[in-house]
Design a protein around this motif. Structure first.
Motif, mmCIF file in Angstrom:
data_model
loop_
_atom_site.group_PDB
_atom_site.id
_atom_site.type_symbol
_atom_site.label_atom_id
_atom_site.label_comp_id
_atom_site.label_asym_id
_atom_site.label_seq_id
_atom_site.Cartn_x
_atom_site.Cartn_y
_atom_site.Cartn_z
ATOM 1 N N VAL A 106 -0.706 -2.449 7.848
ATOM 2 C CA VAL A 106 0.091 -2.324 7.250
ATOM 3 C C VAL A 106 1.119 -1.745 8.503
ATOM 4 O O VAL A 106 1.016 -1.387 9.169
ATOM 5 N N GLU A 120 0.508 4.207 -2.840
ATOM 6 C CA GLU A 120 0.356 5.132 -2.107
ATOM 7 C C GLU A 120 1.252 6.545 -2.644
ATOM 8 O O GLU A 120 1.267 7.574 -3.406
ATOM 9 N N HIS A 121 2.241 5.993 -3.194
ATOM 10 C CA HIS A 121 3.571 7.056 -3.755
ATOM 11 C C HIS A 121 3.980 7.203 -4.872
ATOM 12 O O HIS A 121 3.653 8.490 -5.096
ATOM 13 N N LEU A 156 0.602 -1.326 -0.135
ATOM 14 C CA LEU A 156 -0.091 -0.342 0.038
ATOM 15 C C LEU A 156 0.408 1.184 0.060
ATOM 16 O O LEU A 156 0.321 1.979 -0.498
ATOM 17 N N ALA A 157 1.082 1.400 0.617
ATOM 18 C CA ALA A 157 2.657 2.957 0.200
ATOM 19 C C ALA A 157 3.586 2.872 -0.929
ATOM 20 O O ALA A 157 3.481 3.912 -1.264
ATOM 21 N N VAL A 158 3.941 1.010 -1.225
ATOM 22 C CA VAL A 158 4.360 1.699 -2.856
ATOM 23 C C VAL A 158 3.124 2.750 -3.786
ATOM 24 O O VAL A 158 3.062 3.219 -4.774
#
Lengths: 352, 346
Positions: free
Chosen positions: B271, B232-233, B228-230
């Protein structure tokens, strides 16, 4: 929120009096292959206190898994060999034990959870039988008692209908369930030390959260010391009290978890932390820059490494001394040691 | 005049680069000696979305939710069961084989595994040049020059063109895959977990490269990932899938800051966050993802949802607009009244 911070901080500093259950000193595991010598684990030292949670973090090929396999003496030989060092479990050097003595310790006083539960469970044995094996071997339980204890262990790791599941085979279980079964197996004999090698990497994020919660809960309840091997800095931040960062077979930094994240000293650790995108909404941190910080270059192959610091070819601060000599480990802050020629300058720069 | 559409991108301004409507892919499950069909895997079960020029749609979900099937179905690497896929306004499901091949110039894919997605017997230069050869683009020399330029653009050395895939590291191999996808100057690139197999320090390099290329060439991305962090980025908009359906779809900031579907909320809470001072999140869901062969009736998520009601077990919730440009498929979220929607639309 405040109390959470205090809890974590209190847990982060190890009481100096805590007795070490596992002491690794100068461990070197080399692989002798046609192309040369692969120094997979090169002079690793650390100690683990009873009930402590230590994380070893690094990228693929940095030697973190091989460190765990060396501790258990499971290095494939040939081509690998532990060439130097000592591994003391409760004061006893495992590297000098006979194979028979080592078998009595493995799975009993120290055990391991692997990354891929499907390949590390035996497909033709029922789950209950696999857990029973260790109990019959190490605790001299009868077949029936061992099986009953297995069901109890499955209940402990919160597998629903444990009595039915104990008679099932690995392929009948979901990935998360298999990892629970594996955890049950590893903890069946109440080991002092649990080595968990990427225990959640193959799992989905909601399942990962469940398994991490489970390992932490049992760790606390049973007082087991845990070495968690992972590449995921998020997992490290949520679970560990102390962290070792490995790069190219060597330990480059060791620190309490909060200090490592907030004041990393090694340029590699700094680069790694800056390279990870984080969920801005969840982490309470500012949204990442529109460009991620890159660490230039590639992870080095471990065959015939050049002399000097292994990170020097990718390091923005590298100088001649870095390229010629591996830096000594120095303690820069209490509990915080680093192997970098420029650590003082980096530390000074931060405080200035 | 379909060719005119292909060669004159200016004519398609305003048309979404990719538009997917009610896409379904059901795989038959065969059993027994006669291989009779005993059921279906509802891998993708009525998915709709669109991607505007220069935008990235992040498609997230756990394994088995059907996100990779979507990636393959929109360029007909697997044949969808039903639905509509338009690339630059053109319905590609009605194209014959020859027309489909031509239209693949518009949409290229990057795969997850840089080890298995490159032919080990071809040199890196041949791999990157193959799309040009297949589409009869330019002379030999022009192709060579184009490949060299692509190598340079993705951060490989032109001198490496004769090397074989095994001589490259994982990150470099993914660069070869990106160069191959760029060779035909497509409008749309589908990335099926393109950075998931890479180490953190290498992952950042590849994400930056993809974002730079998008800015330069005004590319559209369908970016599939479980991290999810990727997502979002890299994304502008994000869609969350669960067992073959999109359960939430919104502009990324709205989705991450204010998730409307309980599954999105659960995903976000699970996460691990790289900040040791934060308290561990309360875990919202228990249990495993159910099998897509016999998915639960009603809302697929009701078996794990802490808020599930009787209605959730019975009726499939439609994807409705619960806030301006924020869509969720949950019985507990009420759609915006029509008056508000028409205001927002003006």
């Amino acid at each position: 929120m405040d109390s959470a911070i205090q809890d974590k901080a209190a847990g982060g500093t190890q009481p100096a009096a805590a007795k070490a259950v596992l002491e690794v000193e100068g461990l070197k595991t080399y692989f002798f292959v046609r192309q040369g010598v692969v120094k997979a684990v090169d002079d690793i030292s650390f100690s683990l206190a009873a009930g402590e949670k230590l994380a070893i973090v690094g990228e693929s090929g940095c030697g973190k898994s091989m460190t765990a396999l060396s501790i258990l003496r499971l290095v494939p030989d040939p081509p690998g060999r532990i060439v130097a060092g000592s591994v003391r479990l409760d004061g006893r050097d495992l590297l000098t034990l006979s194979d028979a003595d080592m078998r009595r310790i493995r799975g009993n006083q120290i055990s391991m959870i692997f990354q891929e539960p499907m390949t590390s469970l035996n497909p033709v044995w029922s789950i209950g039988n696999q857990i029973s094996e260790a109990l019959m071997l190490h605790q001299n339980l009868s077949r029936q008692d061992a099986f009953d204890k297995s069901v109890e262990m499955l209940k402990l790791v919160k597998i629903p209908e444990p009595a039915r599941r104990a008679r099932e085979y690995p392929h009948q279980l979901s990935g998360g369930m298999r990892q629970r079964a594996m955890t049950a197996m590893a903890l069946a004999c109440n080991p002092h030390v649990l080595l968990a090698d990427e225990p959640t990497t193959a799992l989905d994020v909601t399942i990962q959260a469940q398994i991490l919660d489970l390992i932490l809960e049992l760790q606390e309840r049973l007082g087991t010391a845990v070495v968690l091997i992972t590449h995921d800095l998020g997992v490290v931040a949520e679970t560990a009290q102390r962290v070792i960062v490995m790069y190219g077979g060597k330990k480059v930094e060791e620190a309490p978890v909060v200090e490592l994240f907030e004041a990393p000293l090694h340029p590699y650790t700094q680069g790694l932390l800056a390279a990870v995108p984080h969920l801005a909404a969840m982490s309470g941190l500012a949204p990442a820059q529109s460009r991620l910080k890159e660490i230039p270059g590639i992870v080095p192959a471990l065959v015939n490494l050049p002399k000097g610091c292994t990170f020097a070819p990718r390091c923005p601060f590298a100088s001649d001394v870095c390229r010629n000599e591996f830096p000594p480990y120095e303690t820069k802050q209490p509990g915080h040691s680093v192997a970098c020629w420029h650590a003082d300058a980096l530390l000074g720069g931060r405080h200035a | 005049m379909p060719d005119g559409v292909l060669e004159n991108p200016a004519a398609t301004v305003g048309v979404p680069v990719l538009e997917v409507r009610d896409l379904k892919k059901h795989f038959p499950v065969r059993k027994g000696l006669l291989r009779s069909v005993t059921g279906h895997v509802y891998a993708v079960d009525g998915v709709s979305f669109s991607i505007a020029r220069g935008q990235t749609l992040g498609l997230v979900g756990e394994s088995g939710c059907g996100k990779s099937t979507v990636a393959r179905a929109v360029i007909r690497l697997i044949e969808p069961t039903s639905g509509e896929v338009r690339i630059l306004g053109r319905d590609i499901l009605s194209l014959n084989k020859e027309e489909m091949r031509a239209s693949r110039r518009q949409a290229q894919i990057i795969f997850q595994d840089p080890f298995s997605s490159l032919n080990p017997r071809m040199s890196a230069g041949e791999i990157v040049g193959e799309p040009l050869l297949v589409h009869h683009t330019g002379s030999n020399k022009e192709r060579q020059e184009k490949v060299a330029a692509l190598f340079d653009r993705v951060g490989l050395r032109a001198s490496q063109m004769n090397s074989l895939p095994h001589q490259f590291s994982g990150g470099q191999r993914q660069r070869i895959g990106i160069a191959r996808a760029l060779a035909l100057d497509p409008q749309l690139i589908i990335g099926d977990e393109p950075v998931s197999a890479l180490d953190v320090s290498i992952q950042a390099q590849v994400i930056n490269l993809l974002m730079d290329l998008q800015a330069e060439k005004n590319l559209s991305y369908l970016f599939i990932a479980h991290d999810l962090a990727v997502v979002e980025h890299i994304s502008h908009r994000v869609a969350v899938m669960y067992l073959g359906r999109i359960v939430e779809h919104a502009e990324k900031r709205a989705l991450f800051a204010n998730p409307q579907h309980p599954y999105t909320e659960a995903l976000l809470s699970a996460v691990p966050v790289p900040n040791p001072r934060l308290k561990r999140q309360k875990r919202l869901v228990q249990g495993d993802v159910p099998s897509p062969i016999n998915p639960p009736p009603g809302c697929h998520f009701h078996t794990r949802c802490p808020y599930a009601t009787e209605q959730c077990k019975r009726d499939v919730p439609p994807l409705v607009e619960v806030a301006a440009d924020h869509w969720a498929a949950c019985h507990l979220r009420k759609p915006l009244p029509a008056s508000v929607l028409s205001d927002a639309g003006d």
